[in-house]
Scaffold this active site. Structure first.
Site: not given
Ligand code: PAF
Length: 284
Positions: A30, A32-34, A37, A61
């Site tokens: 989703m 805002y990577l760190h 990720h 979600q």
């Molecule tokens: O873990 C996440 O960032 C989210 O739940 C995912 C798997 C990208 C689904 O939106």
């Protein structure tokens, strides 16, 4: 790195790679990577010919009372990190690209599994996760997909969905990445002020103590959870959502901690809900 904003662009590029005989790995995120990720991207890079990362804050979600609007976003930073780690294509769709205005088809596991742990306070969460991940699987059609152990219930749910719907995709679980003081990396850590950031260390402190007890031969989940609860309760800024032991595959409650059992915590630090866990005997 290719920046694809449409499903059509993703499919065209994947089609070309497939014609060249390359395998494809998908890292759903989703944004805002760190470094958590980044570790998934590194693993995908090591195991697949081409790496695709999806960067999409998935509205289905989040419940209406949750942090969809506030969820942190920084696409430029994400692109820099992904390029550094050798991602070949980032899929960055709009909500409209992913969901038609009258979309009404969901993927949902209809038993107790998604109602446990995080599902107790987030009843629609895993339906949204399964729906978006299954759409991403249909769009990218990867050979392998990479998920972090930090969201251990999500990892179990995805494995179950893949099995139940016969997706021919290998799901690779990757270990939790932590800050140097132990706090599990999370995009939500940015919500914490300095005092809360310090208080948040009770999660990893409790997890490490639980792990230590298991390593020393304690198997009674009651005893382990009680010690972990004591550690977290001693922090005035912490409010426990759950501290539970669950079968790592079914996510149903476990009384005895044997290999594969998940011991997971969810705790509010101020308004921020954080999660952490360990798996007895390590992640398989
Ligand atoms: O873990 C996440 O960032 C989210 O739940 C995912 C798997 C990208 C689904 O939106």
């Amino acid at each position: 790195m290719i920046i694809a904003r449409t499903i059509k662009e993703v499919r065209e590029n994947i089609g070309e790679w497939r014609r060249e005989g390359l395998s494809v790995g998908l890292v759903p995120t989703m944004g805002y990577l760190h470094e958590g990720h980044a570790s998934l991207v590194d693993r995908a890079r090591a195991e697949c010919g081409k790496v695709v990362v999806s960067d999409f804050v998935n509205p289905t979600q989040f419940a209406p009372n949750e942090d969809l609007e506030a969820y942190p976003r920084d696409f430029e930073h994400d692109c820099n990190l992904l390029e550094e780690h050798g991602c070949d294509m980032v899929f960055y769709p709009s909500v409209g690209e992913m969901y038609a205005p009258n979309a009404a088809t969901y993927v949902e596991i209809l038993d107790e599994m998604p109602k446990q742990l995080c599902g107790k306070t987030r009843p629609i969460h895993f339906r949204g996760v399964c729906t978006v991940v299954s759409k991403l699987f249909n769009i990218v059609q990867p050979d392998k997909a990479f998920f972090g152990q930090k969201d251990a219930q999500q990892l179990a749910v995805i494995r179950r969905m893949v099995r139940d719907l016969s997706y021919g995709i290998e799901i690779v679980g990757c270990p939790i990445v932590r800050e140097s003081d132990g706090l599990a990396k999370s995009s939500r850590n940015t919500y914490l002020n300095a005092e809360e950031r310090k208080a948040a260390l009770v999660l990893s402190k409790a997890v490490f103590r639980g792990e230590e007890l298991v390593r020393s031969g304690v198997t009674d989940s009651g005893k382990i959870l009680a010690e972990m609860t004591e550690i977290i309760s001693a922090e005035p800024l912490a409010k426990i959502d759950y501290i539970s032991a669950a079968d790592g595959e079914t996510i149903l409650p476990a009384d005895e901690i044997t290999d594969g059992v998940l011991v997971a915590v969810a705790v509010y630090i101020g308004k921020t809900r954080l999660i952490d866990n360990f798996i007895a005997g390590g992640l398989k």
